[in-house]
Design a protein around this motif. Structure first.
Motif, PDB file in Angstrom:
ATOM      1  N   GLU A  80      29.141 -15.312 -50.855  1.00  0.00           N
ATOM      2  CA  GLU A  80      28.898 -16.756 -50.741  1.00  0.00           C
ATOM      3  C   GLU A  80      27.660 -16.989 -49.880  1.00  0.00           C
ATOM      4  O   GLU A  80      27.511 -16.398 -48.812  1.00  0.00           O
ATOM      5  CB  GLU A  80      30.096 -17.476 -50.116  1.00  0.00           C
ATOM      6  CG  GLU A  80      29.823 -18.978 -49.939  1.00  0.00           C
ATOM      7  CD  GLU A  80      31.011 -19.779 -49.418  1.00  0.00           C
ATOM      8  OE1 GLU A  80      32.064 -19.185 -49.104  1.00  0.00           O
ATOM      9  OE2 GLU A  80      30.863 -21.016 -49.321  1.00  0.00           O
ATOM     10  N   SER A 138      27.880 -17.239 -54.825  1.00  0.00           N
ATOM     11  CA  SER A 138      28.440 -18.587 -54.809  1.00  0.00           C
ATOM     12  C   SER A 138      27.567 -19.478 -53.944  1.00  0.00           C
ATOM     13  O   SER A 138      27.117 -19.056 -52.880  1.00  0.00           O
ATOM     14  CB  SER A 138      29.844 -18.574 -54.205  1.00  0.00           C
ATOM     15  OG  SER A 138      30.681 -17.698 -54.900  1.00  0.00           O
ATOM     16  N   ASN A 140      27.147 -23.626 -52.324  1.00  0.00           N
ATOM     17  CA  ASN A 140      27.905 -24.831 -51.999  1.00  0.00           C
ATOM     18  C   ASN A 140      27.170 -26.083 -52.436  1.00  0.00           C
ATOM     19  O   ASN A 140      25.977 -26.230 -52.182  1.00  0.00           O
ATOM     20  CB  ASN A 140      28.134 -24.913 -50.482  1.00  0.00           C
ATOM     21  CG  ASN A 140      29.121 -23.868 -50.008  1.00  0.00           C
ATOM     22  OD1 ASN A 140      30.329 -24.006 -50.222  1.00  0.00           O
ATOM     23  ND2 ASN A 140      28.609 -22.805 -49.396  1.00  0.00           N
ATOM     24  N   GLU A 172      30.345 -23.858 -55.931  1.00  0.00           N
ATOM     25  CA  GLU A 172      31.544 -24.232 -55.184  1.00  0.00           C
ATOM     26  C   GLU A 172      31.556 -25.732 -54.950  1.00  0.00           C
ATOM     27  O   GLU A 172      30.618 -26.283 -54.384  1.00  0.00           O
ATOM     28  CB  GLU A 172      31.581 -23.517 -53.822  1.00  0.00           C
ATOM     29  CG  GLU A 172      31.683 -22.024 -53.954  1.00  0.00           C
ATOM     30  CD  GLU A 172      32.213 -21.344 -52.687  1.00  0.00           C
ATOM     31  OE1 GLU A 172      32.427 -22.025 -51.665  1.00  0.00           O
ATOM     32  OE2 GLU A 172      32.401 -20.122 -52.752  1.00  0.00           O
ATOM     33  N   THR A 174      33.778 -28.514 -53.107  1.00  0.00           N
ATOM     34  CA  THR A 174      34.898 -28.563 -52.167  1.00  0.00           C
ATOM     35  C   THR A 174      35.952 -29.551 -52.637  1.00  0.00           C
ATOM     36  O   THR A 174      35.648 -30.536 -53.294  1.00  0.00           O
ATOM     37  CB  THR A 174      34.432 -28.853 -50.729  1.00  0.00           C
ATOM     38  OG1 THR A 174      35.590 -29.046 -49.929  1.00  0.00           O
ATOM     39  CG2 THR A 174      33.586 -30.080 -50.656  1.00  0.00           C
ATOM     40  N   GLU A 200      33.893 -23.045 -58.979  1.00  0.00           N
ATOM     41  CA  GLU A 200      34.960 -22.687 -58.047  1.00  0.00           C
ATOM     42  C   GLU A 200      35.446 -23.937 -57.324  1.00  0.00           C
ATOM     43  O   GLU A 200      34.632 -24.747 -56.897  1.00  0.00           O
ATOM     44  CB  GLU A 200      34.427 -21.718 -56.984  1.00  0.00           C
ATOM     45  CG  GLU A 200      33.947 -20.403 -57.552  1.00  0.00           C
ATOM     46  CD  GLU A 200      33.607 -19.393 -56.463  1.00  0.00           C
ATOM     47  OE1 GLU A 200      33.827 -18.209 -56.697  1.00  0.00           O
ATOM     48  OE2 GLU A 200      33.114 -19.805 -55.397  1.00  0.00           O
ATOM     49  N   ASP A 202      36.612 -25.109 -54.033  1.00  0.00           N
ATOM     50  CA  ASP A 202      36.604 -24.627 -52.652  1.00  0.00           C
ATOM     51  C   ASP A 202      37.721 -25.310 -51.856  1.00  0.00           C
ATOM     52  O   ASP A 202      38.120 -26.424 -52.179  1.00  0.00           O
ATOM     53  CB  ASP A 202      35.230 -24.980 -52.035  1.00  0.00           C
ATOM     54  CG  ASP A 202      34.893 -24.102 -50.849  1.00  0.00           C
ATOM     55  OD1 ASP A 202      35.696 -23.218 -50.497  1.00  0.00           O
ATOM     56  OD2 ASP A 202      33.814 -24.307 -50.271  1.00  0.00           O
ATOM     57  N   LYS A 223      39.423 -21.161 -54.664  1.00  0.00           N
ATOM     58  CA  LYS A 223      39.236 -20.550 -53.351  1.00  0.00           C
ATOM     59  C   LYS A 223      40.265 -21.167 -52.421  1.00  0.00           C
ATOM     60  O   LYS A 223      40.226 -22.366 -52.142  1.00  0.00           O
ATOM     61  CB  LYS A 223      37.820 -20.797 -52.829  1.00  0.00           C
ATOM     62  CG  LYS A 223      36.800 -20.001 -53.606  1.00  0.00           C
ATOM     63  CD  LYS A 223      35.471 -19.996 -52.897  1.00  0.00           C
ATOM     64  CE  LYS A 223      35.440 -19.000 -51.754  1.00  0.00           C
ATOM     65  NZ  LYS A 223      34.103 -18.962 -51.119  1.00  0.00           N
TER      66      LYS A 223
END
Ligand code: C2E
Ligand code: CA
Ligand code: CA
Length: 289
Positions: A80, A138, A140, A172, A174, A200, A202, A223
């Protein structure tokens, strides 16, 4: 406390505003007090914001990587990308010292794009060094990024510029970004998927929108939030039961799980016993420059 000797009416109302901000969203508090230091803190935040443009120009933002491991095979499965700010006056800053601040400004998009671009550059160079190896990173994205129109095109042009296929990048998002479950978010994620990026979720389990979201949005990887591993000894069985249910559910949905925040051997054993094999945590690696 507002009536300090040199406190004029403007300063007083500004302090009252800062006090108000300090309890925003906290419904258990009905009264806010100005506390010493709030003014200084706000001043420092504003100063830091002023530094962002210079930081982008001077390459002060760095990408660090935290490797992710398949603990069954003792193999790396990716890493990440995590931002750090090497601030000339304040030293090396962790994201929590500036990301929330940037998220309240228009700068978060610029910084995220910068970090994603750098990450793609690293991945490209890794792949050139070890041809044939598939390396996946990965990155963010903040909620504001996701809601911005054209974000998918921006991401596509970043990977293209770096000579990478989108499948080398896991995006990712969140869990809190899914909260409103807006049409915009759903269509953006669809666009990302069609372009070939891996999605993903998060911090899964940290909020309250997770389960519904799984139904509405096509996600590739969960995740698991690290708070699942932080329990008192007397809560061990209860935590294990909750985790086991999540693992079973993810299995039924064919979603691989990456567990975050595994810090020691006993936590590794604990999650492995529950059937989790993908781990990101200090036990294996801290974020590395
Ligand atoms: P995150 O996305 O949940 O990233 C994982 C965080 O958990 C990282 O903190 C990582 O260092 C930490 N971590 C990983 N394993 C362990 C462990 O075993 N124990 C403990 N105690 N912590 C562990 P970091 O690097 O400080 O990042 C914090 C948050 O800042 C990230 O949380 C992410 O939400 C945000 N962030 C980081 N880089 C970026 C970025 O480039 N863009 C955006 N928008 N947000 C970022
Ligand atoms: Ca993350
Ligand atoms: Ca996380």
């Amino acid at each position: 406390d507002l009536c300090e000797p040199d406190c004029d009416s403007f300063t007083m109302s500004y302090k009252a505003l800062l006090a108000l901000q300090s309890i925003k969203g906290n419904f258990s508090k009905k009264i806010a007090y100005y506390e010493k230091g709030m003014m200084q803190l706000e001043y420092e935040r504003q100063e830091l914001l002023k530094d962002v443009e210079r930081a982008l120009e001077n390459d002060e933002f760095e990408v660090w990587f935290q490797p992710q491991v398949d603990c069954a095979r003792k193999q790396l499965i990716g890493a990440e990308a995590l931002v750090r700010w090497r601030h000339p006056g304040k030293g090396l800053l962790n994201p929590k010292a500036f990301i929330p601040l940037l998220e309240c400004s228009d700068y978060i998009g610029a910084v995220d794009e910068y970090i994603i671009d750098k990450t793609c550059g690293f991945v490209r160079r890794w792949m050139d060094k070890e041809p044939g190896k598939s390396i996946i990173a990965s990155v963010n994205l903040s909620r504001n990024d996701i809601l911005k129109s054209g974000i998918c095109d921006t991401m596509k042009s970043i990977v293209k510029r770096n000579g990478l296929p989108p499948r080398c990048i896991r995006v990712e998002v969140t869990e809190s970004s899914y909260m409103e479950n807006s049409e915009r978010l759903i269509s953006t994620i669809k666009e990302f998927k069609e372009a070939g990026f891996i999605i993903e979720m998060d911090d899964f389990g940290s909020g309250y929108s997770s389960l519904n979201t799984l139904k509405d949005i096509d996600i590739d990887v969960l995740k698991l939030d690290m708070r699942f591993l932080q329990f008192k000894e007397e809560e061990r069985q209860k935590s294990a039961n909750i985790l086991e249910s999540i693992v079973n559910m993810a299995g039924l949905l064919h979603l691989p799980i990456v567990v975050e925040g595994v810090e020691n051997e006993s936590q590794e054993k604990f999650v492995q016993k529950l059937g989790c094999r993908y781990i990101q945590g200090f036990y294996y690696y801290k974020p590395l420059p």
